[in-house]
Motif scaffolding. Structure first.
Motif, PDB file in Angstrom:
ATOM      1  N   ASP A   1       0.808  -1.193   0.000  1.00 58.71           N
ATOM      2  CA  ASP A   1       0.000   0.000   0.000  1.00 58.71           C
ATOM      3  C   ASP A   1       0.857   1.266   0.000  1.00 58.71           C
ATOM      4  O   ASP A   1       0.337   2.374   0.047  1.00 58.71           O
ATOM      5  N   LYS A   2       2.173   1.136   0.002  1.00 57.73           N
ATOM      6  CA  LYS A   2       3.133   2.229  -0.133  1.00 57.73           C
ATOM      7  C   LYS A   2       3.032   3.302   0.951  1.00 57.73           C
ATOM      8  O   LYS A   2       3.294   4.459   0.710  1.00 57.73           O
ATOM      9  N   THR A   3       2.645   2.889   2.177  1.00 52.84           N
ATOM     10  CA  THR A   3       2.641   3.846   3.292  1.00 52.84           C
ATOM     11  C   THR A   3       4.011   3.862   3.929  1.00 52.84           C
ATOM     12  O   THR A   3       4.724   2.856   3.950  1.00 52.84           O
ATOM     13  N   ILE A   4       4.371   4.971   4.477  1.00 51.40           N
ATOM     14  CA  ILE A   4       5.677   5.117   5.142  1.00 51.40           C
ATOM     15  C   ILE A   4       5.532   4.646   6.584  1.00 51.40           C
ATOM     16  O   ILE A   4       4.648   5.107   7.306  1.00 51.40           O
ATOM     17  N   GLN A   5       6.395   3.735   6.959  1.00 52.71           N
ATOM     18  CA  GLN A   5       6.350   3.231   8.329  1.00 52.71           C
ATOM     19  C   GLN A   5       7.250   4.068   9.211  1.00 52.71           C
ATOM     20  O   GLN A   5       8.247   4.635   8.753  1.00 52.71           O
ATOM     21  N   ALA A   6       6.894   4.124  10.473  1.00 49.40           N
ATOM     22  CA  ALA A   6       7.690   4.888  11.446  1.00 49.40           C
ATOM     23  C   ALA A   6       9.073   4.262  11.574  1.00 49.40           C
ATOM     24  O   ALA A   6       9.237   3.040  11.491  1.00 49.40           O
ATOM     25  N   ALA A   7      10.056   5.121  11.767  1.00 48.31           N
ATOM     26  CA  ALA A   7      11.433   4.628  11.921  1.00 48.31           C
ATOM     27  C   ALA A   7      11.532   3.794  13.193  1.00 48.31           C
ATOM     28  O   ALA A   7      10.962   4.132  14.223  1.00 48.31           O
ATOM     29  N   LYS A   8      12.239   2.695  13.083  1.00 49.97           N
ATOM     30  CA  LYS A   8      12.430   1.837  14.259  1.00 49.97           C
ATOM     31  C   LYS A   8      13.457   2.496  15.174  1.00 49.97           C
ATOM     32  O   LYS A   8      14.452   3.049  14.693  1.00 49.97           O
ATOM     33  N   PRO A   9      13.224   2.430  16.466  1.00 50.33           N
ATOM     34  CA  PRO A   9      14.189   3.063  17.384  1.00 50.33           C
ATOM     35  C   PRO A   9      15.521   2.323  17.376  1.00 50.33           C
ATOM     36  O   PRO A   9      15.577   1.112  17.166  1.00 50.33           O
ATOM     37  N   LEU A  10      16.583   3.063  17.596  1.00 52.94           N
ATOM     38  CA  LEU A  10      17.927   2.495  17.664  1.00 52.94           C
ATOM     39  C   LEU A  10      18.398   2.598  19.102  1.00 52.94           C
ATOM     40  O   LEU A  10      18.407   3.686  19.688  1.00 52.94           O
ATOM     41  N   PHE A  11      18.737   1.484  19.684  1.00 47.99           N
ATOM     42  CA  PHE A  11      19.188   1.460  21.071  1.00 47.99           C
ATOM     43  C   PHE A  11      20.672   1.117  21.112  1.00 47.99           C
ATOM     44  O   PHE A  11      21.132   0.274  20.334  1.00 47.99           O
ATOM     45  N   THR A  12      21.391   1.762  21.987  1.00 49.39           N
ATOM     46  CA  THR A  12      22.784   1.392  22.237  1.00 49.39           C
ATOM     47  C   THR A  12      22.978   1.211  23.728  1.00 49.39           C
ATOM     48  O   THR A  12      22.396   1.937  24.529  1.00 49.39           O
ATOM     49  N   LEU A  13      23.768   0.232  24.074  1.00 52.26           N
ATOM     50  CA  LEU A  13      24.089  -0.031  25.474  1.00 52.26           C
ATOM     51  C   LEU A  13      25.573   0.151  25.669  1.00 52.26           C
ATOM     52  O   LEU A  13      26.376  -0.301  24.865  1.00 52.26           O
ATOM     53  N   THR A  14      25.919   0.813  26.727  1.00 53.46           N
ATOM     54  CA  THR A  14      27.316   0.986  27.066  1.00 53.46           C
ATOM     55  C   THR A  14      27.606   0.171  28.319  1.00 53.46           C
ATOM     56  O   THR A  14      26.937   0.333  29.344  1.00 53.46           O
ATOM     57  N   PHE A  15      28.580  -0.721  28.227  1.00 53.63           N
ATOM     58  CA  PHE A  15      28.964  -1.536  29.364  1.00 53.63           C
ATOM     59  C   PHE A  15      30.243  -0.965  29.970  1.00 53.63           C
ATOM     60  O   PHE A  15      31.183  -0.634  29.238  1.00 53.63           O
ATOM     61  N   ASN A  16      30.254  -0.848  31.267  1.00 58.88           N
ATOM     62  CA  ASN A  16      31.471  -0.415  31.945  1.00 58.88           C
ATOM     63  C   ASN A  16      32.516  -1.521  31.864  1.00 58.88           C
ATOM     64  O   ASN A  16      32.174  -2.706  31.949  1.00 58.88           O
ATOM     65  N   ASN A  17      33.763  -1.122  31.709  1.00 63.47           N
ATOM     66  CA  ASN A  17      34.839  -2.110  31.740  1.00 63.47           C
ATOM     67  C   ASN A  17      34.924  -2.684  33.149  1.00 63.47           C
ATOM     68  O   ASN A  17      34.752  -1.977  34.138  1.00 63.47           O
ATOM     69  N   ARG A  18      35.190  -3.956  33.224  1.00 66.52           N
ATOM     70  CA  ARG A  18      35.279  -4.617  34.522  1.00 66.52           C
ATOM     71  C   ARG A  18      36.452  -4.047  35.305  1.00 66.52           C
ATOM     72  O   ARG A  18      37.542  -3.858  34.774  1.00 66.52           O
ATOM     73  N   LYS A  19      36.200  -3.778  36.580  1.00 64.95           N
ATOM     74  CA  LYS A  19      37.256  -3.251  37.442  1.00 64.95           C
ATOM     75  C   LYS A  19      37.828  -4.372  38.300  1.00 64.95           C
ATOM     76  O   LYS A  19      37.104  -5.273  38.719  1.00 64.95           O
ATOM     77  N   ALA A  20      39.112  -4.276  38.534  1.00 62.58           N
ATOM     78  CA  ALA A  20      39.793  -5.258  39.382  1.00 62.58           C
ATOM     79  C   ALA A  20      40.931  -4.573  40.115  1.00 62.58           C
ATOM     80  O   ALA A  20      41.505  -3.599  39.627  1.00 62.58           O
ATOM     81  N   THR A  21      41.235  -5.072  41.284  1.00 68.24           N
ATOM     82  CA  THR A  21      42.421  -4.616  42.013  1.00 68.24           C
ATOM     83  C   THR A  21      43.624  -5.310  41.396  1.00 68.24           C
ATOM     84  O   THR A  21      43.637  -6.527  41.269  1.00 68.24           O
ATOM     85  N   TRP A  22      44.592  -4.512  40.987  1.00 70.98           N
ATOM     86  CA  TRP A  22      45.798  -5.095  40.402  1.00 70.98           C
ATOM     87  C   TRP A  22      46.705  -5.564  41.527  1.00 70.98           C
ATOM     88  O   TRP A  22      46.977  -4.832  42.479  1.00 70.98           O
ATOM     89  N   ARG A  23      47.184  -6.796  41.420  1.00 69.86           N
ATOM     90  CA  ARG A  23      48.069  -7.357  42.441  1.00 69.86           C
ATOM     91  C   ARG A  23      49.350  -7.826  41.753  1.00 69.86           C
ATOM     92  O   ARG A  23      49.330  -8.727  40.929  1.00 69.86           O
ATOM     93  N   TYR A  24      50.457  -7.159  42.102  1.00 70.26           N
ATOM     94  CA  TYR A  24      51.771  -7.564  41.608  1.00 70.26           C
ATOM     95  C   TYR A  24      52.419  -8.443  42.679  1.00 70.26           C
ATOM     96  O   TYR A  24      52.633  -8.001  43.802  1.00 70.26           O
ATOM     97  N   THR A  25      52.717  -9.682  42.329  1.00 64.60           N
ATOM     98  CA  THR A  25      53.430 -10.593  43.221  1.00 64.60           C
ATOM     99  C   THR A  25      54.836 -10.749  42.668  1.00 64.60           C
ATOM    100  O   THR A  25      55.025 -11.245  41.552  1.00 64.60           O
ATOM    101  N   ILE A  26      55.805 -10.310  43.436  1.00 62.53           N
ATOM    102  CA  ILE A  26      57.200 -10.330  43.002  1.00 62.53           C
ATOM    103  C   ILE A  26      57.919 -11.451  43.737  1.00 62.53           C
ATOM    104  O   ILE A  26      57.946 -11.473  44.972  1.00 62.53           O
TER     105      ILE A  26
END
Length: 142
Positions: A1-26
């Motif tokens: 029927d050639k009707t214009i459909q509404a634009a589909k929403p675009l979602f983006t997710l931002t994930f935080n980088n995993r944090k860790a305590t750095w441990r140097y064992t010498i």
């Protein structure tokens, strides 16, 4: 029927980088220069020497503290705060790469670098066995 459909929403997710305590064992091997230098010291002088052994960085936000119980062959440092994993570690004040250095005699006249450019942790070195602490282990043999 050639009707214009509404634009589909675009979602983006931002994930935080995993944090860790750095441990140097010498781990110091018998015969290594640092081991030999410490072996020549009496107990009080050795305690002072160990207290002046530090890990420093070129980023004021990244600091490390030596853990109690250091011995002639085993020294452990933890980062003061949990650090997020990154593809590239950049020092906060600029665009220089994060530089991590083990130094002896810190703050004294004869301050010296023991090992420069310590390695960064890899994601395969995560240790989450002690909730809620997550450690990223870096093992060095000198």
């Amino acid at each position: 029927d050639k009707t214009i459909q509404a634009a589909k929403p675009l979602f983006t997710l931002t994930f935080n980088n995993r944090k860790a305590t750095w441990r140097y064992t010498i781990k110091l091997q018998p015969g290594s220069p640092l081991y030999i230098e410490m072996a020549a010291l009496a107990a009080p002088a050795k305690a002072i020497f160990l207290s002046n052994l530090k890990i420093s960085t070129n980023d004021p936000a990244v600091k490390f503290t030596q853990q109690p119980g250091a011995t002639d062959t085993n020294i452990i440092f933890h980062s003061d705060t949990a650090l997020a994993f990154r593809e590239k570690y950049i020092a906060a004040p600029g665009v220089k790469p994060l530089s991590i250095t083990l130094k002896k005699n810190t703050g004294l006249i004869n301050e010296a670098v023991v090992k420069a450019d310590l390695q960064y942790p890899s994601t395969s070195s995560l240790d989450a066995t002690n909730d809620p602490s997550i450690y990223s282990d870096i093992f060095l043999t000198l």
